[in-house]
Design a protein around this motif. Structure first.
Motif, PDB file in Angstrom:
ATOM      1  N   ALA A 183       0.854  -1.173   0.034  1.00 38.86           N
ATOM      2  CA  ALA A 183      -0.033  -0.112  -0.053  1.00 38.86           C
ATOM      3  C   ALA A 183       0.806   1.299  -0.084  1.00 38.86           C
ATOM      4  CB  ALA A 183      -0.915   0.010   1.224  1.00 38.86           C
ATOM      5  N   ALA A 184       2.109   1.020   0.691  1.00 46.75           N
ATOM      6  CA  ALA A 184       2.969   2.238   0.719  1.00 46.75           C
ATOM      7  C   ALA A 184       3.629   2.623  -0.922  1.00 46.75           C
ATOM      8  CB  ALA A 184       3.840   2.005   1.858  1.00 46.75           C
ATOM      9  N   GLY A 185       3.482   1.585  -1.499  1.00 42.34           N
ATOM     10  CA  GLY A 185       4.221   1.491  -2.955  1.00 42.34           C
ATOM     11  C   GLY A 185       5.501   0.903  -3.203  1.00 42.34           C
ATOM     12  N   LEU A 186       5.742   0.095  -2.247  1.00 36.73           N
ATOM     13  CA  LEU A 186       6.987  -0.741  -1.997  1.00 36.73           C
ATOM     14  C   LEU A 186       6.901  -1.947  -2.911  1.00 36.73           C
ATOM     15  CD1 LEU A 186       8.051   0.024   1.501  1.00 36.73           C
ATOM     16  CD2 LEU A 186       9.018   1.134  -0.687  1.00 36.73           C
ATOM     17  N   PRO A 187       7.451  -2.335  -3.893  1.00 33.79           N
ATOM     18  CA  PRO A 187       7.326  -3.703  -4.362  1.00 33.79           C
ATOM     19  C   PRO A 187       7.729  -4.736  -3.560  1.00 33.79           C
ATOM     20  CG  PRO A 187       9.027  -2.120  -5.781  1.00 33.79           C
ATOM     21  CD  PRO A 187       8.781  -1.492  -4.524  1.00 33.79           C
ATOM     22  N   THR A 188       6.931  -5.596  -3.331  1.00 35.09           N
ATOM     23  CA  THR A 188       7.068  -6.414  -2.160  1.00 35.09           C
ATOM     24  C   THR A 188       6.668  -8.004  -2.804  1.00 35.09           C
ATOM     25  OG1 THR A 188       5.996  -4.648  -0.815  1.00 35.09           O
ATOM     26  CG2 THR A 188       6.064  -7.260   0.111  1.00 35.09           C
TER      27      THR A 188
END
Length: 329
Positions: A183-188
């Motif tokens: 949700a924070a925009g980090l590739p996970t």
């Protein structure tokens, strides 16, 4: 394509080098202590330096996660409190650093706990997240264990060959952290290995080895896994001895073997062969951990497809232990 190159290609210059956050927690998502032990191995191999700890009393119920009485290097009795620690490691010849987060799953205030981790991640210029877990499953100890990779991010799935997460149900702190990071925009991405539920007690070196092989491929990171490989072989021999001493257990293991062998045909998939060949080339060209003559019990040529992660519907975790550390996320 690796997670490191994916992150490096999408970052902009900053005062702090970009980093990938690698996370594992003891507790519900850590069957056989495989995930937390894998992260401990990465920490030791990279010489990671401690940056911070997260406040113990804010997040832990000491009647649930009890402190331990131990003796330190000087022989003095000390109390080891459940906590979460953050380390940073510089990886040679890599465009990104590693931010390692290892701790005990908190008892309460999960949202505040994750907000604190992600705030620290932002300060350390984290540009990607990798969470590790292990679950109890109806798999035989005699067959190769591989780790599955999933992600909610279509770009990550396409670049790294991960599958879509599909699990619905009770979740653990790594599942919540992965969703907040996305949700924070980090590739996970999430990496999970299966632990045979009839040998659930730690250690589980074979599952740990499976996780670390995936980490090597996805970062990339060269680790000396010779000692762990020997431990996994010894673990398998030990379980063999216990199983053969009990006719019911032996019959059950044989049943699991037959079921897995039937669903794993053909034995050698193109993906498994390609992955094994890439690993061979990496170690041949000077990567740490090259030891000829030692067969890796967690990754052999012709290995069957990796067990599904708890993000995939139909994952065969043990129904007899729904509240165990191996339950899904």
């Amino acid at each position: 394509m690796t997670l490191s190159s994916l992150v490096a290609a999408s970052t902009t210059p900053a005062a702090v080098r970009p980093a990938i956050m690698v996370v594992a927690f003891e507790g519900w998502n850590d069957a056989g202590d495989a995930a937390s032990s894998a992260l401990k191995t990465i920490k030791a191999a990279t010489g990671a330096v401690k940056l911070a700890g997260i406040g113990d009393e804010d997040y832990y119920d000491y009647q649930f996660s009890r402190p331990l009485m131990q003796r330190n290097a000087k022989g003095k009795r000390v109390i080891k409190w459940p906590t979460t620690r953050i380390y940073r490691a510089v990886v040679p010849d890599s465009p990104v650093d590693l931010l390692l987060v290892r701790g005990v799953e908190p008892s309460f205030r999960w949202k505040s706990f994750i907000a604190e981790i992600l705030t620290r991640a932002e300060e350390e210029n984290v540009q990607g997240v990798m969470v590790m877990g292990a679950l109890l499953a109806d798999v035989p100890h005699t067959r190769p264990i591989q780790a599955s990779v999933s992600s909610e991010d279509p770009a990550v799935r396409e670049a790294l060959g991960a599958h879509a997460a599909g699990y619905e149900g009770p979740t653990g702190i790594v599942g919540v952290l992965a969703q907040f990071a996305e949700a924070a925009g980090l590739p996970t991405l999430s990496i999970w290995s299966a632990v045979p539920h009839y040998v659930a007690q730690p250690p589980s070196p074979k599952a740990q080895l499976a996780l670390l092989h995936r980490v090597e491929e996805l970062l990339p990171l060269a680790l000396d896994l010779h000692e762990l490989t020997e431990d996994a072989l010894a673990w398998e021999r030990g379980v063999d001895a216990l199983a053969t001493g009990d006719a019911d257990v032996a019959a059950y293991v044989e049943q699991l073997e037959q079921a897995q062998d039937e669903t794993a045909l053909p034995e050698a998939t193109g993906e498994a062969i390609a992955r094994e060949f890439e690993r061979y080339l990496k170690r041949r060209h000077g990567a740490a951990g090259t030891h000829e003559g030692h067969q890796d019990p967690g990754s052999r040529p012709g290995a069957p497809p990796a067990p599904q992660s708890p993000d995939t519907p139909g994952t065969p975790w043990s129904s007899d232990t729904p509240d165990s550390p191996g339950s899904p996320e």
